[in-house]
Write an enzyme that holds these catalytic residues in place. Structure first.
Site, PDB file in Angstrom:
ATOM      1  N   PRO A 103       0.856  -1.199   0.000  1.00  0.00           N
ATOM      2  CA  PRO A 103       0.000   0.000   0.000  1.00  0.00           C
ATOM      3  C   PRO A 103       0.887   1.241   0.000  1.00  0.00           C
ATOM      4  CG  PRO A 103       0.101  -0.925   2.199  1.00  0.00           C
ATOM      5  CD  PRO A 103       0.904  -1.836   1.327  1.00  0.00           C
TER       6      PRO A 103
ATOM      7  N   ASP B 156       6.106   2.619   1.613  1.00  0.00           N
ATOM      8  CA  ASP B 156       5.145   1.602   2.049  1.00  0.00           C
ATOM      9  C   ASP B 156       4.449   2.121   3.314  1.00  0.00           C
ATOM     10  OD1 ASP B 156       3.842  -0.639   3.062  1.00  0.00           O
ATOM     11  OD2 ASP B 156       5.419  -2.029   2.458  1.00  0.00           O
ATOM     12  N   HIS B 157       3.139   2.354   3.198  1.00  0.00           N
ATOM     13  CA  HIS B 157       2.418   2.950   4.327  1.00  0.00           C
ATOM     14  C   HIS B 157       2.284   1.987   5.501  1.00  0.00           C
ATOM     15  CE1 HIS B 157       0.481   6.516   5.650  1.00  0.00           C
ATOM     16  NE2 HIS B 157       0.022   6.903   4.471  1.00  0.00           N
ATOM     17  N   ARG B 158       2.663   0.724   5.311  1.00  0.00           N
ATOM     18  CA  ARG B 158       2.615  -0.216   6.426  1.00  0.00           C
ATOM     19  C   ARG B 158       3.730   0.059   7.431  1.00  0.00           C
ATOM     20  NH1 ARG B 158       2.876  -5.794   3.199  1.00  0.00           N
ATOM     21  NH2 ARG B 158       4.547  -4.550   2.225  1.00  0.00           N
TER      22      ARG B 158
ATOM     23  N   CYS C 177       5.391   3.089   7.989  1.00  0.00           N
ATOM     24  CA  CYS C 177       5.417   4.410   8.607  1.00  0.00           C
ATOM     25  C   CYS C 177       4.285   5.257   8.061  1.00  0.00           C
ATOM     26  CB  CYS C 177       6.759   5.118   8.368  1.00  0.00           C
ATOM     27  SG  CYS C 177       7.043   5.591   6.647  1.00  0.00           S
TER      28      CYS C 177
END
Length: 488
Positions: free
Chosen positions: A282, A455-457, A459
């Site tokens: 994501p 990658d928004h997972r 941070c």
């Protein structure tokens, strides 16, 4: 006289096939142990395949452009008693005037473990040096040609009339299905066909496109059989003549098919990596315009008569490494099995490079331990090797963060795709003169755009923005940044 069949060895990194780019020998040529016999392209690099046998080349089991599965026959050698060496590295028959047997083939696995570069494994290892377990060991055992003995004193012979180039059918090893191209595997997978149940009609039992089409037609009934019958002739390539057969028209658009280009080698690896990145990560993108005028001035001032100035890319790379030390969340990977984010100590900096073979990412290992000039030299060496096609598999793997200078393509910005399994990529656009407000006045400055895809997972925007701002500030005030880094 013994005819040895040399199968394509395990190329490492879990690769299961390679494309035959160029033969370095022809039928009837003499070949020595360790002499390169072919150039093959894998998803990682272009490598030369050395022979584990000495003798005369009796047969080539493929043509340039073929995709060959690991464990499938590559070439056959008529090995005589005069210097022939078995696949285990032991001489089949040693001449009396040569008491020291040729054992270099037994060193391949140890060199590969030491990271020597384009070293192939899966053959040429003795029992003592063979790996003890794991997937690589099992594959090496499965693909190692059986050792054989030769008649003492029997010299190699040239192929008999009519025998030259004759390739006896050699079945692929158990559990391996040889196919003519990756597209055949894709066709079978999409249709739900188990390739192990398909009888191959290609050379050596290779499964070709027509075999899969017949299997689909047999499963779906006679309505598809006629269409399949029109492509009975096995072909070596999936490129088609636009003017022949029903495949010449694209079913969706009705347009003429000009060409079919198989996804092989680097192009296939790029497709797989980028597709996986889009499916799993994501991602989010943030960017900033940066005044690089001072950076250009610094580069010019660092030039010396005895050595060139570091490149802009090397200077930005130095700032990126420093930024990752402050924001380690972006120098990480996601372990989906353990549901963990793995932060890494140190930086292996990937540098995206456009080459004739496609986009590859050579990796500066231990970039955190290099100062700016050393970074410049290593980046230049690696990108040069990548463009020349000489980069090794070790050069192209193991990165923890990627820097992409797409400005060399003449574009200002890009929302890049993260190089899976990394979690971020920083891009830099072209530097161009633009009006810019500096010290309350409009002036012409050298402006570039930096973009960060993350990658928004791992941070949120605060961390990503902080890292991007750190690099941008260093670009705008490079003298202060390098002084802080003790790099001047």
């Amino acid at each position: 006289m013994t005819r040895e069949v040399f199968t394509l060895p395990d190329l490492g990194e879990g690769l299961e096939e390679a494309q035959l780019v160029r033969w370095l020998v022809q039928v009837g040529d003499p070949v020595e142990v360790d002499a390169p016999v072919a150039e093959v392209e894998t998803a990682k690099a272009m490598v030369e395949v050395p022979s584990p046998y000495a003798g005369l080349v009796a047969c080539l089991h493929g043509e340039e452009g073929d995709v060959i599965a690991v464990g499938s026959p590559l070439l056959s050698v008529d090995a005589g008693g005069d210097g022939a060496v078995t696949a285990s590295g032991a001489p089949a028959a040693t001449r009396r005037d040569d008491p020291a047997p040729h054992t270099s083939a037994a060193t391949y696995l140890e060199e590969e473990r030491a990271g020597s570069g384009n070293v192939l494994i899966g053959y040429g290892t003795s029992a003592a040096s063979a790996p003890s377990g794991g997937r690589r060991a099992r594959r090496a055992a499965a693909t190692t040609p059986a050792a054989s003995t030769a008649t003492v004193g029997a010299p190699p012979r040239a192929p008999a009339p009519g025998e030259a180039g004759r390739c006896p059918a050699v079945a692929p090893p158990t559990g391996t299905v040889a196919v003519s191209s990756p597209l055949v595997r894709t066709m079978a997978r999409d249709a739900g066909i188990d390739l192990r149940s398909v009888s191959g009609t290609g050379p050596g039992g290779v499964v070709v496109r027509g075999d899969v089409e017949r299997a689909i037609a047999d499963r779906d009934g006679p309505g598809r059989a006629d269409a399949s019958a029109r492509s009975d002739a096995p072909t070596r390539s999936d490129r088609v003549d636009p003017g022949a057969g029903p495949e010449a028209t694209d079913a969706r658009t009705g347009l003429t098919v000009r060409e079919r280009v198989p996804l092989t080698g680097v192009r296939r690896a790029i497709a797989a990596t980028l597709s996986r990145s889009r499916q799993e990560i994501p991602e989010a993108t943030t960017w900033v315009d940066v005044d690089a005028t001072a950076l250009l001035d610094l580069r010019d001032r660092l030039a010396a008569p005895d050595r060139p100035a570091p490149s802009l890319l090397a200077l930005v790379a130095r700032f990126v490494v420093a930024g990752l030390e402050r924001f380690p969340e972006l120098n990480a990977r996601v372990d989906t099995e353990r549901h963990e984010v793995v932060h890494l100590e140190g930086v292996n900096l990937g540098i995206a490079a456009q080459t004739d073979r496609g986009l590859v990412v050579p990796v500066v290992r231990g970039a955190h331990g290099l100062r700016t000039r050393a970074l410049h030299e290593e980046i230049r060496r690696l990108t040069g090797a990548a463009r020349a096609g000489t980069a090794t598999a070790a050069d192209l793997t193991g990165g923890s963060f990627t820097l992409n200078n797409y400005g060399v393509l003449g574009v200002d910005g890009s929302a890049a795709i993260i190089n899976h399994p990394e979690v971020a990529i920083l891009g830099m656009g072209r530097v161009m003169a633009r009006p810019w407000v500096a010290d309350g006045e409009v002036a012409v400055r050298s402006i570039t755009q930096l973009s960060l895809v993350f990658d928004h997972r791992v941070c949120d925007g605060g961390t990503a923005g902080g890292f991007l701002r750190f690099v941008a500030d260093a670009v705008e005030q490079p003298w202060a940044a390098l002084l802080d880094l003790a790099d001047l």
